[in-house]
Design an enzyme around this catalytic site. Structure first.
Site, PDB file in Angstrom:
ATOM      1  N   PRO A  95       0.818  -1.220   0.000  1.00  0.00           N
ATOM      2  CA  PRO A  95       0.000   0.000   0.000  1.00  0.00           C
ATOM      3  C   PRO A  95       0.852   1.270   0.000  1.00  0.00           C
ATOM      4  CG  PRO A  95      -0.733  -1.538   1.698  1.00  0.00           C
ATOM      5  CD  PRO A  95       0.584  -2.043   1.201  1.00  0.00           C
ATOM      6  N   GLU A 123       1.821  -8.564   8.592  1.00  0.00           N
ATOM      7  CA  GLU A 123       1.615  -7.112   8.589  1.00  0.00           C
ATOM      8  C   GLU A 123       2.638  -6.427   7.687  1.00  0.00           C
ATOM      9  OE1 GLU A 123      -1.331  -8.228  10.350  1.00  0.00           O
ATOM     10  OE2 GLU A 123      -1.154  -6.088   9.935  1.00  0.00           O
ATOM     11  N   ARG A 161      -1.163  -8.819 -21.045  1.00  0.00           N
ATOM     12  CA  ARG A 161      -2.126  -8.451 -22.093  1.00  0.00           C
ATOM     13  C   ARG A 161      -1.455  -7.674 -23.228  1.00  0.00           C
ATOM     14  NH1 ARG A 161      -7.238  -8.459 -21.475  1.00  0.00           N
ATOM     15  NH2 ARG A 161      -7.609  -6.579 -22.688  1.00  0.00           N
ATOM     16  N   ASP A 176      -7.164  -1.810 -24.827  1.00  0.00           N
ATOM     17  CA  ASP A 176      -8.002  -1.188 -23.813  1.00  0.00           C
ATOM     18  C   ASP A 176      -7.934   0.317 -23.976  1.00  0.00           C
ATOM     19  OD1 ASP A 176      -7.862  -3.823 -23.041  1.00  0.00           O
ATOM     20  OD2 ASP A 176      -6.177  -3.432 -21.716  1.00  0.00           O
TER      21      ASP A 176
HETATM   22  C1  LIG Z   1      -0.482  -7.267   4.726  1.00  0.00           C
HETATM   23  N1  LIG Z   1      -0.342  -5.917   4.365  1.00  0.00           N
HETATM   24  C2  LIG Z   1      -1.298  -4.991   4.827  1.00  0.00           C
HETATM   25  C3  LIG Z   1       0.813  -5.427   3.784  1.00  0.00           C
HETATM   26  C4  LIG Z   1       1.592  -4.458   4.432  1.00  0.00           C
HETATM   27  C5  LIG Z   1       2.760  -3.972   3.845  1.00  0.00           C
HETATM   28  C6  LIG Z   1       3.135  -4.437   2.600  1.00  0.00           C
HETATM   29  C7  LIG Z   1       2.367  -5.394   1.927  1.00  0.00           C
HETATM   30  C8  LIG Z   1       1.220  -5.904   2.522  1.00  0.00           C
HETATM   31  C9  LIG Z   1       0.427  -6.956   1.778  1.00  0.00           C
HETATM   32  N2  LIG Z   1      -0.898  -6.410   1.480  1.00  0.00           N
HETATM   33  C10 LIG Z   1      -1.094  -5.548   0.444  1.00  0.00           C
HETATM   34  C11 LIG Z   1      -0.190  -5.458  -0.598  1.00  0.00           C
HETATM   35  C12 LIG Z   1      -0.460  -4.544  -1.615  1.00  0.00           C
HETATM   36  C13 LIG Z   1      -1.601  -3.759  -1.561  1.00  0.00           C
HETATM   37  C14 LIG Z   1      -1.908  -2.779  -2.656  1.00  0.00           C
HETATM   38  N3  LIG Z   1      -2.808  -1.837  -2.405  1.00  0.00           N
HETATM   39  O1  LIG Z   1      -1.302  -2.864  -3.722  1.00  0.00           O
HETATM   40  C15 LIG Z   1      -2.453  -3.894  -0.498  1.00  0.00           C
HETATM   41  N4  LIG Z   1      -2.209  -4.784   0.481  1.00  0.00           N
END
Ligand SMILES: CN(C)c1ccccc1CNc1ccc(C(N)=O)cn1
Length: 253
Positions: A95, A123, A161, A176
């Site tokens: 994220p 996490e 793709r 696309d």
């Molecule tokens: C487990 N978590 C919260 C986590 C925390 C840190 C890194 C990766 C993760 C793995 N989770 C992800 C991975 C990608 C995305 C995205 N938005 O690309 C959303 N969540």
């Protein structure tokens, strides 16, 4: 150079979702790309040692330890080098990453390199692994998933793709609409009347120039209505500006 993906994941079987179905399955079978998975559990020094541990400083949940991931990444780089890949880029799906858009997909496709995708669980990952081994973090959107696997599959699918020969020879036609930075036009197929609703006349007319114009107008109008941010980034040609104005007048009336 053939695209080679190595994914580091605790759940390798998840990737059946792209290797066993649809055009990504066919692309893999036709050798247009390779997908290999590596499980960090194979890289812990002695079996009972786990891949995760509690966070320093306290806090909920567990983190993935750096060492098993580092060994897996080194192994992936060796494999890619042996397969002839000139460059390997390590991507952590997170994220905290750069948002995945078509321009990022295009950038990855244009850089002739193989990708090592780190799909983490728990996490997340020890920051020192990210600092020392990860080239870039990529996010598929502003939401949290249970792991990086789905995000890795989204990235792989969006790239496959666009590999040559993957979309039929109509590939360019099927391209696309995000390719030229706009939304797609509406599409229709049989029956001609569905629950009392007809297909737009122009599409039945056989006038290819008119049909092309109608579709472009729909692309412009829908992008204006739903994603004005995309439209703002785009220089409109004379004809496009005129078609959009027509669409806007029709909407107003
Ligand atoms: C487990 N978590 C919260 C986590 C925390 C840190 C890194 C990766 C993760 C793995 N989770 C992800 C991975 C990608 C995305 C995205 N938005 O690309 C959303 N969540």
């Amino acid at each position: 150079m053939k695209k080679i993906f190595h994914v580091i994941t605790l759940f390798p079987e998840m990737f059946d979702a792209i290797t066993r179905y649809g055009i990504t399955r066919r692309a893999a079978e036709e050798g247009r790309f390779e997908l290999h998975t590596l499980n960090p559990r194979e890289f812990v020094s002695n079996k009972h040692r786990s891949v995760d541990d509690r966070p320093y400083g306290g806090g909920p949940g567990m983190l993935m330890m750096a060492e098993p991931l580092a060994h897996a990444i080194v192994k992936a780089k060796q494999s890619q080098a042996q397969a002839g890949a000139l460059k390997s880029r390590v991507i952590h799906l997170s994220p905290q990453g750069r948002q995945l858009t078509y321009s990022v997909v295009k950038e990855f496709l244009e850089q002739d390199e193989s990708l090592i995708l780190l799909a983490s669980r728990y996490e997340g990952v020890d920051e020192r692994l990210i600092c020392q081994y990860v080239d870039e973090e990529i996010s598929i959107g502003d939401y949290v998933l249970s792991g990086g696997e789905l995000a890795a599959m989204v990235l792989i699918d969006s790239m496959v793709r666009h590999l040559p020969g993957v979309l039929g020879d109509a590939g360019s036609a099927q391209q696309d609409s995000f390719v030229d930075g706009m939304l797609d036009c509406p599409h229709y197929t049989r029956p001609e009347v569905f629950e009392g609703e007809n297909v737009p006349e122009v599409l039945l007319s056989g006038h290819h120039a008119e049909i092309k114009k109608w579709r472009l107008k729909q692309v412009l109008g829908r992008t204006w209505q739903r994603r004005p941010d995309l439209l703002a980034q785009r220089q409109l040609t004379e004809q496009e500006a005129r078609l959009l104005a027509e669409y806007q007048q029709e909407q107003a009336s």
